[in-house]
Design a protein around this motif. Structure first.
Motif, PDB file in Angstrom:
ATOM      1  N   GLU A   1       0.586  -1.591   0.143  1.00 52.46           N
ATOM      2  CA  GLU A   1       0.217   0.052  -0.215  1.00 52.46           C
ATOM      3  C   GLU A   1       0.800   0.606   0.142  1.00 52.46           C
ATOM      4  OE1 GLU A   1      -3.145   0.337  -0.205  1.00 52.46           O
ATOM      5  OE2 GLU A   1      -3.418  -1.776  -0.488  1.00 52.46           O
ATOM      6  N   GLY A   2       2.036   1.082  -0.039  1.00 56.18           N
ATOM      7  CA  GLY A   2       3.247   2.863   0.365  1.00 56.18           C
ATOM      8  C   GLY A   2       2.337   3.019   1.373  1.00 56.18           C
ATOM      9  N   ALA A   3       2.007   2.749   2.850  1.00 53.07           N
ATOM     10  CA  ALA A   3       1.792   3.450   3.468  1.00 53.07           C
ATOM     11  C   ALA A   3       2.832   3.367   4.259  1.00 53.07           C
ATOM     12  CB  ALA A   3       1.530   1.556   5.165  1.00 53.07           C
ATOM     13  N   ARG A   4       3.032   4.367   5.573  1.00 58.13           N
ATOM     14  CA  ARG A   4       4.137   4.726   6.167  1.00 58.13           C
ATOM     15  C   ARG A   4       3.671   4.365   7.825  1.00 58.13           C
ATOM     16  NH1 ARG A   4       4.624  10.885   5.291  1.00 58.13           N
ATOM     17  NH2 ARG A   4       2.448  10.323   3.691  1.00 58.13           N
ATOM     18  N   LEU A   5       4.251   3.605   8.667  1.00 55.07           N
ATOM     19  CA  LEU A   5       4.412   3.779   9.902  1.00 55.07           C
ATOM     20  C   LEU A   5       4.969   4.193  11.311  1.00 55.07           C
ATOM     21  CD1 LEU A   5       2.144   2.192  12.222  1.00 55.07           C
ATOM     22  CD2 LEU A   5       3.181  -0.040  11.398  1.00 55.07           C
ATOM     23  N   VAL A   6       4.910   4.713  12.192  1.00 55.98           N
ATOM     24  CA  VAL A   6       6.090   4.772  12.899  1.00 55.98           C
ATOM     25  C   VAL A   6       5.476   4.295  14.160  1.00 55.98           C
ATOM     26  CG1 VAL A   6       6.977   6.504  14.177  1.00 55.98           C
ATOM     27  CG2 VAL A   6       6.764   6.745  12.046  1.00 55.98           C
ATOM     28  N   VAL A   7       6.310   3.506  14.570  1.00 53.60           N
ATOM     29  CA  VAL A   7       5.786   3.009  15.861  1.00 53.60           C
ATOM     30  C   VAL A   7       6.625   3.615  17.531  1.00 53.60           C
ATOM     31  CG1 VAL A   7       5.016   1.035  17.488  1.00 53.60           C
ATOM     32  CG2 VAL A   7       5.125   1.070  15.247  1.00 53.60           C
ATOM     33  N   VAL A   8       6.375   4.164  18.104  1.00 53.57           N
ATOM     34  CA  VAL A   8       6.678   5.382  19.334  1.00 53.57           C
ATOM     35  C   VAL A   8       7.054   3.992  20.556  1.00 53.57           C
ATOM     36  CG1 VAL A   8       7.455   6.968  20.773  1.00 53.57           C
ATOM     37  CG2 VAL A   8       7.115   7.470  18.594  1.00 53.57           C
ATOM     38  N   PHE A   9       7.993   2.970  20.730  1.00 50.76           N
ATOM     39  CA  PHE A   9       8.266   2.563  22.525  1.00 50.76           C
ATOM     40  C   PHE A   9       8.855   3.974  22.963  1.00 50.76           C
ATOM     41  CE2 PHE A   9       8.086  -0.247  19.030  1.00 50.76           C
ATOM     42  CZ  PHE A   9       7.794  -1.190  20.045  1.00 50.76           C
TER      43      PHE A   9
ATOM     44  N   PRO B   1      10.176   6.885   7.571  1.00 49.96           N
ATOM     45  CA  PRO B   1       9.663   6.943   6.832  1.00 49.96           C
ATOM     46  C   PRO B   1       9.283   6.773   5.673  1.00 49.96           C
ATOM     47  CG  PRO B   1       7.892   5.650   8.173  1.00 49.96           C
ATOM     48  CD  PRO B   1       8.588   7.200   8.690  1.00 49.96           C
ATOM     49  N   ALA B   2       9.260   6.848   4.773  1.00 55.18           N
ATOM     50  CA  ALA B   2       9.449   6.855   2.898  1.00 55.18           C
ATOM     51  C   ALA B   2       8.370   5.585   2.974  1.00 55.18           C
ATOM     52  CB  ALA B   2      10.525   6.401   2.066  1.00 55.18           C
ATOM     53  N   ALA B   3       8.089   5.657   1.955  1.00 53.78           N
ATOM     54  CA  ALA B   3       6.509   4.685   1.710  1.00 53.78           C
ATOM     55  C   ALA B   3       6.359   3.559   1.567  1.00 53.78           C
ATOM     56  CB  ALA B   3       5.937   4.705  -0.034  1.00 53.78           C
ATOM     57  N   GLY B   4       5.764   2.525   2.003  1.00 49.57           N
ATOM     58  CA  GLY B   4       6.616   0.899   2.156  1.00 49.57           C
ATOM     59  C   GLY B   4       7.572   0.501   3.079  1.00 49.57           C
ATOM     60  N   GLU B   5       7.806   1.719   4.153  1.00 46.40           N
ATOM     61  CA  GLU B   5       8.287   1.523   5.639  1.00 46.40           C
ATOM     62  C   GLU B   5       7.867   1.620   6.682  1.00 46.40           C
ATOM     63  OE1 GLU B   5      12.459   3.188   2.875  1.00 46.40           O
ATOM     64  OE2 GLU B   5      11.529   4.384   4.915  1.00 46.40           O
ATOM     65  N   ILE B   6       8.566   0.780   8.033  1.00 47.68           N
ATOM     66  CA  ILE B   6       8.296   1.480   9.307  1.00 47.68           C
ATOM     67  C   ILE B   6       9.438   1.305   9.902  1.00 47.68           C
ATOM     68  CG2 ILE B   6       7.233  -0.822  11.341  1.00 47.68           C
ATOM     69  CD1 ILE B   6       6.175  -2.865   9.332  1.00 47.68           C
ATOM     70  N   VAL B   7       9.098   1.930  11.389  1.00 47.87           N
ATOM     71  CA  VAL B   7      10.158   2.406  11.414  1.00 47.87           C
ATOM     72  C   VAL B   7       9.755   3.045  13.251  1.00 47.87           C
ATOM     73  CG1 VAL B   7      11.997   4.331  12.240  1.00 47.87           C
ATOM     74  CG2 VAL B   7      11.092   4.223  10.166  1.00 47.87           C
ATOM     75  N   LEU B   8      10.924   1.895  13.639  1.00 47.49           N
ATOM     76  CA  LEU B   8      10.323   2.020  15.376  1.00 47.49           C
ATOM     77  C   LEU B   8      10.829   2.756  15.776  1.00 47.49           C
ATOM     78  CD1 LEU B   8       9.916  -2.823  15.481  1.00 47.49           C
ATOM     79  CD2 LEU B   8       8.523  -0.928  14.924  1.00 47.49           C
ATOM     80  N   PHE B   9      10.838   3.641  16.657  1.00 48.58           N
ATOM     81  CA  PHE B   9      11.906   4.788  17.541  1.00 48.58           C
ATOM     82  C   PHE B   9      12.020   3.732  19.258  1.00 48.58           C
ATOM     83  CE2 PHE B   9      10.901   7.651  14.200  1.00 48.58           C
ATOM     84  CZ  PHE B   9      11.757   8.259  14.012  1.00 48.58           C
ATOM     85  N   ASP B  10      13.223   3.177  19.058  1.00 51.81           N
ATOM     86  CA  ASP B  10      13.513   2.944  20.893  1.00 51.81           C
ATOM     87  C   ASP B  10      14.616   4.382  21.510  1.00 51.81           C
ATOM     88  OD1 ASP B  10      14.425   1.539  22.958  1.00 51.81           O
ATOM     89  OD2 ASP B  10      15.973   0.548  21.574  1.00 51.81           O
ATOM     90  N   ARG B  11      12.876   4.576  21.936  1.00 54.01           N
ATOM     91  CA  ARG B  11      13.554   6.179  22.402  1.00 54.01           C
ATOM     92  C   ARG B  11      12.972   6.689  21.296  1.00 54.01           C
ATOM     93  NH1 ARG B  11      13.344   6.351  27.667  1.00 54.01           N
ATOM     94  NH2 ARG B  11      14.959   4.787  29.324  1.00 54.01           N
ATOM     95  N   SER B  12      12.421   7.952  21.682  1.00 52.15           N
ATOM     96  CA  SER B  12      12.604   8.976  20.110  1.00 52.15           C
ATOM     97  C   SER B  12      12.751  10.551  20.686  1.00 52.15           C
ATOM     98  CB  SER B  12      10.511   8.922  20.166  1.00 52.15           C
ATOM     99  OG  SER B  12       9.824   9.232  21.337  1.00 52.15           O
ATOM    100  N   TRP B  13      11.585  11.049  19.963  1.00 50.89           N
ATOM    101  CA  TRP B  13      11.350  13.178  20.670  1.00 50.89           C
ATOM    102  C   TRP B  13      11.254  13.393  21.947  1.00 50.89           C
ATOM    103  CZ3 TRP B  13       9.257  11.132  16.212  1.00 50.89           C
ATOM    104  CH2 TRP B  13       7.745  10.285  16.398  1.00 50.89           C
ATOM    105  N   TYR B  14      10.425  11.932  22.665  1.00 52.13           N
ATOM    106  CA  TYR B  14      10.176  11.893  23.766  1.00 52.13           C
ATOM    107  C   TYR B  14      11.572  12.238  24.779  1.00 52.13           C
ATOM    108  CZ  TYR B  14       4.947  11.804  22.275  1.00 52.13           C
ATOM    109  OH  TYR B  14       4.259  13.049  22.038  1.00 52.13           O
ATOM    110  N   ASN B  15      12.364  12.187  24.646  1.00 58.18           N
ATOM    111  CA  ASN B  15      13.230  12.564  25.567  1.00 58.18           C
ATOM    112  C   ASN B  15      13.158  13.855  26.209  1.00 58.18           C
ATOM    113  OD1 ASN B  15      14.969   9.694  25.335  1.00 58.18           O
ATOM    114  ND2 ASN B  15      16.453  10.683  23.622  1.00 58.18           N
ATOM    115  N   ARG B  16      13.634  14.215  25.490  1.00 55.98           N
ATOM    116  CA  ARG B  16      13.215  15.723  25.609  1.00 55.98           C
ATOM    117  C   ARG B  16      12.269  16.197  27.247  1.00 55.98           C
ATOM    118  NH1 ARG B  16      15.081  20.792  23.189  1.00 55.98           N
ATOM    119  NH2 ARG B  16      16.906  19.916  24.470  1.00 55.98           N
TER     120      ARG B  16
END
Length: 270
Positions: free
Chosen positions: A36-44, A94-109
């Motif tokens: 589908e060319g989806a872009r998924l971001v999962v924040v841990f 992510p670009a189209a068709g990618e999944i990125v899992l953030f092992d810690r993220s912008w919430y560090n701040r």
């Protein structure tokens, strides 16, 4: 909050059986994202030793690393410190068709930087003000954003820290920052509560994972992720192995012309 009693912890056999089933569904989700060319971001996110890394490993175990990748950013460089705070995270989206899992993220701040004094009060409050807008922009651009907070009790966290300290294979996972978190437990609690007040929004809610039992946490988190992404089973084209053509006279060079890895396995007892 006290953790579950030992006899309430999820047994190994049902855990492994359900984990494998869920991982098969994650492969289907991956194929849907690709097709589908989806872009998924999962924040841990969560406290140190809350089980984020173990959950990420189980999510990615059978996924294609070209499609699903983990973003675990190191300490920012001097140049990055002068950038807009969210800038270095944007590079990993992510670009189209990618999944990125953030092992810690912008919430560090909102967590470690706030508690440890690595940012100014102005920078902290600017983050809390900008973060919902930043995430709204991601969602409006078509990114599927899912956020998980792994919640661990103080007694279980300390037990895991001691386990790392006594295990030479895992001692590297215990840093001075981790031990500092023990003495700053309430400060981290207040920071997490303030973060939720400002960033737990209807369009980008937080999902809390009780993680004193790592097995339950992994199963619950993966099952929830699958339930909140509208994926479907994608039928892939059939693949057939071609017949191997007849030899045309190729001869392998003599083995003594190449350097081989010694057969260490032959030294092992049967």
């Amino acid at each position: 909050m006290a953790g579950r009693a030992a006899d309430e912890r999820l047994a190994k056999k049902p855990y492994e059986r359900e984990l494998l089933r869920l991982q098969a569904e994650l492969v289907k989700l991956q194929e849907w994202v690709r097709a589908e060319g989806a872009r998924l971001v999962v924040v841990f996110e969560g406290r140190d030793a809350a089980g984020k890394g173990g959950a990420i490993k189980r999510v990615t175990e059978y996924l294609n690393p070209r499609i699903a990748r983990v973003a675990a950013l190191p300490t920012p460089t001097e140049r990055q410190r002068t950038q807009w705070y969210f800038q270095r995270y944007v590079e990993h989206l992510p670009a189209a068709g990618e999944i990125v899992l953030f092992d810690r993220s912008w919430y560090n701040r909102a967590g470690v930087e706030k508690v440890m004094g690595f940012c100014t009060e102005e920078e902290y409050w600017q983050f809390l003000n900008q973060c919902p807008t930043f995430e709204r922009m991601l969602i409006e651009s078509g990114i599927l954003l899912r956020k998980y907070w792994f919640s661990v009790s103080d007694t279980e966290q300390e037990r895991r820290f001691r386990g790392r300290l006594e295990d030479p294979m895992r001692r590297w996972k215990l840093s001075p920052m981790d031990t500092e978190s023990i003495t700053r437990w309430e400060e981290y609690s207040r920071a997490k509560d303030a973060m939720f007040v400002h960033t737990d929004t209807p369009e980008s809610p937080w999902h809390v994972v009780e993680s004193d039992d790592k097995r339950r946490a992994r199963i619950n988190m993966i099952a929830h992720l699958l339930s909140v992404v509208p994926y479907r089973d994608v039928v892939r084209p059939e693949i057939e192995l071609p017949a191997r053509p007849p030899s045309e006279g190729y001869r392998r060079p003599p083995r003594d012309l190449q350097k081989y890895v010694p057969d260490h396995a032959a030294t092992l007892a049967g």
